[in-house]
Design an enzyme around this catalytic site. Structure first.
Site, PDB file in Angstrom:
ATOM      1  N   TYR A 228       0.841  -1.197   0.000  1.00  0.00           N
ATOM      2  CA  TYR A 228       0.000   0.000   0.000  1.00  0.00           C
ATOM      3  C   TYR A 228       0.877   1.249   0.000  1.00  0.00           C
ATOM      4  CZ  TYR A 228      -3.692  -3.306   1.433  1.00  0.00           C
ATOM      5  OH  TYR A 228      -4.566  -4.371   1.513  1.00  0.00           O
TER       6      TYR A 228
ATOM      7  N   HIS B  66      -0.370 -12.259   1.092  1.00  0.00           N
ATOM      8  CA  HIS B  66      -1.372 -11.417   0.437  1.00  0.00           C
ATOM      9  C   HIS B  66      -2.157 -12.162  -0.655  1.00  0.00           C
ATOM     10  CE1 HIS B  66      -2.009  -6.823  -0.257  1.00  0.00           C
ATOM     11  NE2 HIS B  66      -3.132  -7.490  -0.355  1.00  0.00           N
TER      12      HIS B  66
ATOM     13  N   SER C  31     -13.108  -5.036   1.860  1.00  0.00           N
ATOM     14  CA  SER C  31     -14.078  -4.388   0.966  1.00  0.00           C
ATOM     15  C   SER C  31     -15.511  -4.771   1.336  1.00  0.00           C
ATOM     16  CB  SER C  31     -13.795  -4.733  -0.500  1.00  0.00           C
ATOM     17  OG  SER C  31     -12.565  -4.214  -0.910  1.00  0.00           O
ATOM     18  N   PRO C  32     -15.851  -4.702   2.638  1.00  0.00           N
ATOM     19  CA  PRO C  32     -17.199  -5.099   3.063  1.00  0.00           C
ATOM     20  C   PRO C  32     -18.276  -4.131   2.585  1.00  0.00           C
ATOM     21  CG  PRO C  32     -16.050  -4.061   4.887  1.00  0.00           C
ATOM     22  CD  PRO C  32     -15.047  -4.214   3.780  1.00  0.00           C
ATOM     23  N   LEU C  33     -17.842  -2.982   2.076  1.00  0.00           N
ATOM     24  CA  LEU C  33     -18.792  -2.001   1.536  1.00  0.00           C
ATOM     25  C   LEU C  33     -18.722  -1.959   0.009  1.00  0.00           C
ATOM     26  CD1 LEU C  33     -18.243   0.838   4.177  1.00  0.00           C
ATOM     27  CD2 LEU C  33     -20.042  -0.894   4.112  1.00  0.00           C
ATOM     28  N   GLY C  34     -18.250  -3.063  -0.565  1.00  0.00           N
ATOM     29  CA  GLY C  34     -18.228  -3.171  -2.022  1.00  0.00           C
ATOM     30  C   GLY C  34     -17.398  -2.101  -2.695  1.00  0.00           C
ATOM     31  N   ARG C  35     -16.308  -1.704  -2.069  1.00  0.00           N
ATOM     32  CA  ARG C  35     -15.436  -0.626  -2.563  1.00  0.00           C
ATOM     33  C   ARG C  35     -16.207   0.685  -2.725  1.00  0.00           C
ATOM     34  NH1 ARG C  35     -10.730  -3.032  -3.347  1.00  0.00           N
ATOM     35  NH2 ARG C  35     -10.669  -5.182  -4.101  1.00  0.00           N
TER      36      ARG C  35
END
Length: 330
Positions: free
Chosen positions: A59, A126, A205-209
């Site tokens: 990152y 990863h 990404s639990p909020l769908g990005r």
């Protein structure tokens, strides 16, 4: 904040963690990253009881780990620190994956140095390197545990078969994989495998990005440096179809008096105590909204209503490009 156990380790981690990637990488250009606000967000995370922090060496090519080190310098004992290794950059800035024992040991040393810590709480591969047996990768990771540089081991985007092979070499505490209202392939054999072995599922990404927040009205609002602009789900036709799902879920969220982001996270939390979402944010206002999702409780009727929405609205587009999809579930 509520807490959940990490696998069979006995460690307590916040039911909602913090994905730190967006503070330094992927979702914008250099001008989109505000270090002062990111540091304030990290401080607030601790005040809210969010102790699971997730980063990776790739990152910002180490920049995210360096950012976290500024808080860890005085608050190390309050953070359950997770980082990852494996992605390497070529001169043209493209990436490739290296899960070799030699490289992962170098990567661990470099992460420890950037983070300015003596030990990493949870160290993930990863991805799975298809040129190196997973047993070799995990065997080398286990040596880091023996050396006291790493406490627990994790995998990211691994298949059920790879998880079983890895776990036979050394206990795997967590599997990190994408899981949300928009990405549910983990519910097939992978979730059954992690539950059989007592492994936590950390949902990235639990909020769908960002799709499952309702905050993105069009791909056009994303900056040129945002990698989502190249993802299939964010292409115009697919995105418009996915907005139909968003609209239907928003209607339900409003009826419950919560935001769509809170609905999305609460739905994940309701999948089981072994599921820990790590929504990413670089702003305090969204962090507070996300953290409040632990207070949302759904009845069986609520869960059935959400399931009905998902059944009647098909998600359009893969979650990664063709090349990216070849690296998941390996």
């Amino acid at each position: 904040m509520q807490y959940r156990k990490l696998g069979k380790t006995g460690e307590s981690i916040s039911a909602i963690g913090l994905g730190c990637m967006g503070m330094s990488y992927a979702y914008g250009n250099a001008q989109d990253f505000n270090e002062q606000e990111s540091l304030a967000t990290l401080e607030l995370a601790l005040e809210l009881g969010i102790n699971l922090w997730d980063t990776a060496d790739m990152y910002g090519q180490g920049a995210n780990e360096i950012l976290l080190s500024k808080i860890l310098a005085t608050k190390r004992d309050k953070v359950f620190l997770a980082t990852k290794f494996g992605f390497r950059f070529r001169e043209d800035n493209t990436t490739y994956f290296d899960g070799s024992p030699k490289y992962l040991k170098q990567a661990c040393e470099a992460s420890l140095k950037r983070l300015k810590v003596d030990v990493i709480d949870l160290y993930y591969s990863h991805r799975i390197d298809d040129t190196v047996p997973v047993e070799e990768t995990v065997g080398a990771m286990a040596e880091l545990v023996k050396e006291g540089k790493v406490r627990y081991l994790g995998l990211s985007e691994a298949s059920a078969a790879s998880i079983k092979k890895a776990h036979a070499v050394h206990p795997i505490a967590a599997l990190q994989t994408e899981y949300s209202l928009f990405t549910r392939d983990v519910e097939n054999d992978i979730l059954a495998t992690t539950r059989e072995l007592g492994i936590s599922l950390v949902a990235y990404s639990p909020l769908g990005r960002g799709i499952a927040t309702g905050a993105i009205s069009s791909p056009d609002v994303l900056s040129d440096g945002d990698f989502r602009k190249g993802l299939p789900r964010f292409q115009q036709e697919n995105f418009q179809q996915n907005l139909q799902t968003v609209t239907a879920l928003e209607t339900f969220a409003k009826e419950k008096g919560i935001t769509l982001a809170q609905l999305s996270l609460a739905w994940l939390l309701a999948q089981g105590d072994d599921v820990v979402p790590i929504p990413g944010t670089k702003r305090r206002k969204y962090l507070q909204e996300n953290a409040a999702a632990v207070e949302v409780n759904f009845s069986k009727a609520d869960m059935a209503a959400i399931e009905n929405v998902l059944r009647n609205n098909t998600v359009a587009g893969e979650r990664y490009t063709e090349g990216g999809m070849k690296m998941v579930n390996r």
